[in-house]
Design an enzyme around this catalytic site. Structure first.
Site, PDB file in Angstrom:
ATOM      1  N   HIS A 260       0.858  -1.190   0.000  1.00 15.37           N
ATOM      2  CA  HIS A 260       0.000   0.000   0.000  1.00 15.37           C
ATOM      3  C   HIS A 260       0.886   1.228   0.000  1.00 15.37           C
ATOM      4  O   HIS A 260       1.932   1.222   0.644  1.00 15.37           O
ATOM      5  CB  HIS A 260      -0.914  -0.001   1.238  1.00 15.37           C
ATOM      6  CG  HIS A 260      -2.088   0.885   1.076  1.00 15.37           C
ATOM      7  ND1 HIS A 260      -2.028   2.230   1.325  1.00 15.37           N
ATOM      8  CD2 HIS A 260      -3.348   0.619   0.664  1.00 15.37           C
ATOM      9  CE1 HIS A 260      -3.211   2.752   1.087  1.00 15.37           C
ATOM     10  NE2 HIS A 260      -4.035   1.807   0.669  1.00 15.37           N
ATOM     11  N   ASP A 313      -7.917  -5.459   0.171  1.00 19.92           N
ATOM     12  CA  ASP A 313      -8.388  -6.364  -0.881  1.00 19.92           C
ATOM     13  C   ASP A 313      -8.007  -7.820  -0.629  1.00 19.92           C
ATOM     14  O   ASP A 313      -8.526  -8.709  -1.286  1.00 19.92           O
ATOM     15  CB  ASP A 313      -7.811  -5.934  -2.235  1.00 19.92           C
ATOM     16  CG  ASP A 313      -8.596  -4.786  -2.828  1.00 19.92           C
ATOM     17  OD1 ASP A 313      -9.797  -4.688  -2.514  1.00 19.92           O
ATOM     18  OD2 ASP A 313      -8.015  -3.988  -3.579  1.00 19.92           O
TER      19      ASP A 313
HETATM   20  N1  ACO Z   1       4.115  -7.746  -3.872  1.00 18.96           N
HETATM   21  C1  ACO Z   1       5.458  -7.700  -3.922  1.00 18.96           C
HETATM   22  N2  ACO Z   1       6.172  -6.566  -3.852  1.00 18.96           N
HETATM   23  C2  ACO Z   1       5.470  -5.432  -3.714  1.00 18.96           C
HETATM   24  C3  ACO Z   1       4.071  -5.406  -3.630  1.00 18.96           C
HETATM   25  C4  ACO Z   1       3.394  -6.627  -3.732  1.00 18.96           C
HETATM   26  N3  ACO Z   1       2.072  -6.678  -3.690  1.00 18.96           N
HETATM   27  N4  ACO Z   1       3.662  -4.136  -3.501  1.00 18.96           N
HETATM   28  C5  ACO Z   1       4.769  -3.383  -3.488  1.00 18.96           C
HETATM   29  N5  ACO Z   1       5.869  -4.161  -3.622  1.00 18.96           N
HETATM   30  C6  ACO Z   1       7.269  -3.712  -3.664  1.00 18.96           C
HETATM   31  C7  ACO Z   1       7.618  -3.179  -5.050  1.00 18.96           C
HETATM   32  O1  ACO Z   1       8.085  -4.176  -5.910  1.00 18.96           O
HETATM   33  C8  ACO Z   1       8.647  -2.126  -4.722  1.00 18.96           C
HETATM   34  O2  ACO Z   1       9.863  -2.790  -4.458  1.00 18.96           O
HETATM   35  P1  ACO Z   1      11.280  -2.103  -4.790  1.00 18.96           P
HETATM   36  O3  ACO Z   1      11.341  -0.878  -3.935  1.00 18.96           O
HETATM   37  O4  ACO Z   1      12.286  -3.136  -4.397  1.00 18.96           O
HETATM   38  O5  ACO Z   1      11.273  -1.798  -6.247  1.00 18.96           O
HETATM   39  C9  ACO Z   1       8.172  -1.546  -3.394  1.00 18.96           C
HETATM   40  O6  ACO Z   1       7.403  -2.604  -2.777  1.00 18.96           O
HETATM   41  C10 ACO Z   1       7.282  -0.323  -3.562  1.00 18.96           C
HETATM   42  O7  ACO Z   1       6.201  -0.681  -4.427  1.00 18.96           O
HETATM   43  P2  ACO Z   1       5.467   0.339  -5.383  1.00 18.96           P
HETATM   44  O8  ACO Z   1       4.706  -0.412  -6.421  1.00 18.96           O
HETATM   45  O9  ACO Z   1       6.461   1.358  -5.862  1.00 18.96           O
HETATM   46  O10 ACO Z   1       4.499   1.009  -4.347  1.00 18.96           O
HETATM   47  P3  ACO Z   1       3.300   1.963  -4.701  1.00 18.96           P
HETATM   48  O11 ACO Z   1       3.059   2.740  -3.486  1.00 18.96           O
HETATM   49  O12 ACO Z   1       3.551   2.676  -5.981  1.00 18.96           O
HETATM   50  O13 ACO Z   1       2.099   0.932  -5.004  1.00 18.96           O
HETATM   51  C11 ACO Z   1       0.362  -0.602  -4.722  1.00 18.96           C
HETATM   52  C12 ACO Z   1       1.169   0.542  -4.085  1.00 18.96           C
HETATM   53  C13 ACO Z   1      -0.094  -0.190  -6.138  1.00 18.96           C
HETATM   54  C14 ACO Z   1      -0.875  -0.898  -3.886  1.00 18.96           C
HETATM   55  C15 ACO Z   1       1.275  -1.843  -4.817  1.00 18.96           C
HETATM   56  O14 ACO Z   1       1.626  -2.251  -3.503  1.00 18.96           O
HETATM   57  C16 ACO Z   1       0.649  -3.000  -5.578  1.00 18.96           C
HETATM   58  O15 ACO Z   1       0.716  -3.018  -6.808  1.00 18.96           O
HETATM   59  N6  ACO Z   1       0.014  -3.974  -4.847  1.00 18.96           N
HETATM   60  C17 ACO Z   1      -0.669  -5.087  -5.484  1.00 18.96           C
HETATM   61  C18 ACO Z   1      -2.034  -4.659  -5.987  1.00 18.96           C
HETATM   62  C19 ACO Z   1      -3.002  -4.384  -4.849  1.00 18.96           C
HETATM   63  O16 ACO Z   1      -3.129  -5.160  -3.924  1.00 18.96           O
HETATM   64  N7  ACO Z   1      -3.738  -3.252  -4.953  1.00 18.96           N
HETATM   65  C20 ACO Z   1      -4.762  -2.889  -3.978  1.00 18.96           C
HETATM   66  C21 ACO Z   1      -4.331  -1.687  -3.196  1.00 18.96           C
HETATM   67  S1  ACO Z   1      -5.500  -1.293  -1.932  1.00 18.96           S
HETATM   68  C22 ACO Z   1      -6.728  -0.475  -2.751  1.00 18.96           C
HETATM   69  O17 ACO Z   1      -6.561   0.179  -3.725  1.00 18.96           O
HETATM   70  C23 ACO Z   1      -8.019  -0.626  -2.216  1.00 18.96           C
END
Ligand code: ACO
Length: 376
Positions: A260, A313
């Site tokens: 998140h 989620d």
């Molecule tokens: N699984 C594995 N690694 C993850 C995950 C995940 N679900 N989420 C984040 N990371 C890692 C990324 O790979 C990144 O790693 P790095 O720094 O080594 O490159 C780091 O954590 C930061 O991740 P970002 O994607 O840059 O974080 P951001 O804040 O942009 O994205 C998001 C947040 C979109 C929710 C992301 O965590 C994600 O894609 N999660 C999966 C989809 C999901 O569950 N979405 C629902 C969100 S809740 C909602 O909207 C109601």
């Protein structure tokens, strides 16, 4: 001076807001200063919607008046039902809902010129009719008759009866109601920001809501709970979870339902929904909850230090599946709840409005000659 581009506007405030508050380190969420865990325990979705829209919990008479107007505006005009009948049955319910909400607005021309009473009525109509649109599409796409709403049920109870045609089970109504409370607002997320941008143009609340809904439909936002269920299906059994997830981690794939932008601790909504998912799963033979617990364990071992925890989620899909709700209706249910938050933000935006007009960092070319088509 070169402008700094902040990808995804991370950490950039775009408004002052008094609606909801997240403490991402402590895993805490408040609506209008009240802990969402207390609202989930003691409130109802109707009362929480009032709190979000108007700033305070209603008195008994305010609550009676608000819930009565919510229940009397549930009906869909027959032309809206006809419109939904014409949509492709294989289309996604989020698309049907977006089309339905935009079309509903066309019946209320006063939406272009609204005083306080008209704004309030538009909020009531949108909160009331969103569940009716979701249920209407679900029934009509299967060839079933549309079921009329009932005024004597709560919003959650009426939605379940419009989906199934049966008297809703009180325990199921309570669980859906809690889930709606938990999804009703969440500070400045992508869909809320979209709604505020559209609201800042002085577009009407039906356009605000339908555009926010488009933003919510993406898999990085509201659509993740469908992906979670698909992942749990692919894993198939708790024993396979560790190997499956460790392979995903090795391939650097994102695991749906985790991570998140704001929470670097367990999302409090996930904590509450996990409890309901566990209770509901205890009486069925479905393996999803047991697999999810294993997945959570493995992901935490690898990623807890990095601040990647289950988000709302991760468990909501299991709860909805156990309630018998089709998977592609999960995000529309999220939308049924979030409409209240979007509208609270719309009211806040227009009370102190300035149109959003950000800037960009131009990285294109300059001073290129125009080449006639026969010379290219
Ligand atoms: N699984 C594995 N690694 C993850 C995950 C995940 N679900 N989420 C984040 N990371 C890692 C990324 O790979 C990144 O790693 P790095 O720094 O080594 O490159 C780091 O954590 C930061 O991740 P970002 O994607 O840059 O974080 P951001 O804040 O942009 O994205 C998001 C947040 C979109 C929710 C992301 O965590 C994600 O894609 N999660 C999966 C989809 C999901 O569950 N979405 C629902 C969100 S809740 C909602 O909207 C109601």
């Amino acid at each position: 001076m070169a402008m700094e581009l902040i990808h995804g506007l991370e950490g950039v405030p775009i408004a002052e807001s008094a609606i909801s508050f997240v403490d991402g380190q402590a895993g805490r969420l408040e609506y209008r200063g009240i802990d969402v865990e207390h609202l989930a325990e003691h409130s109802t979705f109707e009362e929480t919607s009032y709190l979000l829209l108007f700033g305070d919990l209603p008195t008994a008479s305010e609550f009676q008046c608000f819930s009565k107007s919510l229940s009397t505006h549930r009906r869909l005009k027959y032309r809206i039902v006809d419109l939904i009948k014409c949509l492709p049955e294989n289309g996604h319910p989020m698309d049907a809902l977006q089309a339905g909400l935009a079309a509903v607005g066309m019946f209320y021309p006063e939406r272009h010129n609204m005083d306080a009473a008209a704004s309030r009525l538009a909020c009531v109509r949108l909160i009331s009719k969103t569940p009716s649109l979701v249920a209407a599409f679900e029934r009509l796409r299967k060839g079933d008759e549309h079921i009329a709403p009932r005024d004597d049920l709560s919003l959650a109870g009426n939605f379940l009866q419009m989906m199934t045609g049966k008297d809703p089970d009180p325990q199921q109504v309570k669980i859906l109601d809690v889930s709606l409370i938990l999804h009703a607002d969440h500070t400045m997320n992508a869909s809320t920001f979209s709604g505020r941008v559209v609201g800042s143009t002085m577009a009407d609340p039906f356009s605000v809501t339908s555009s926010a809904l488009g933003a919510l439909s993406g898999p990085l936002h509201g659509g993740a709970n469908e992906d979670v269920m698909a992942l749990l299906d692919r894993i198939g059994s708790p024993e396979r979870a560790r190997g499956f997830i460790e392979e995903m981690i090795a391939r650097k794939e994102k695991i749906p339902g985790f991570g998140h932008r704001v929470y670097k601790a367990l999302d409090p909504r996930a904590r509450i929904l996990k409890k309901y998912a566990e209770n509901l799963s205890a009486s069925t033979n479905k393996p999803h909850f047991a697999i999810a617990v294993e997945v959570e364990k493995v992901v935490q071992e690898h990623y807890a230090e990095k601040g990647i925890w289950p988000n709302v989620d991760f468990f909501s899909g299991i709860v909805y599946s156990e309630l018998g709700i089709p998977r592609d209706c999960f995000t529309p249910i999220f939308a049924m709840a979030r409409v209240s938050g979007w509208l609270a933000h719309w009211l806040e935006q227009i009370a102190n409005n300035r149109i959003f007009r950000p800037t960009q960092v131009y990285v294109g070319k300059h001073d290129r000659p125009y080449t006639p088509i026969d010379k290219r």
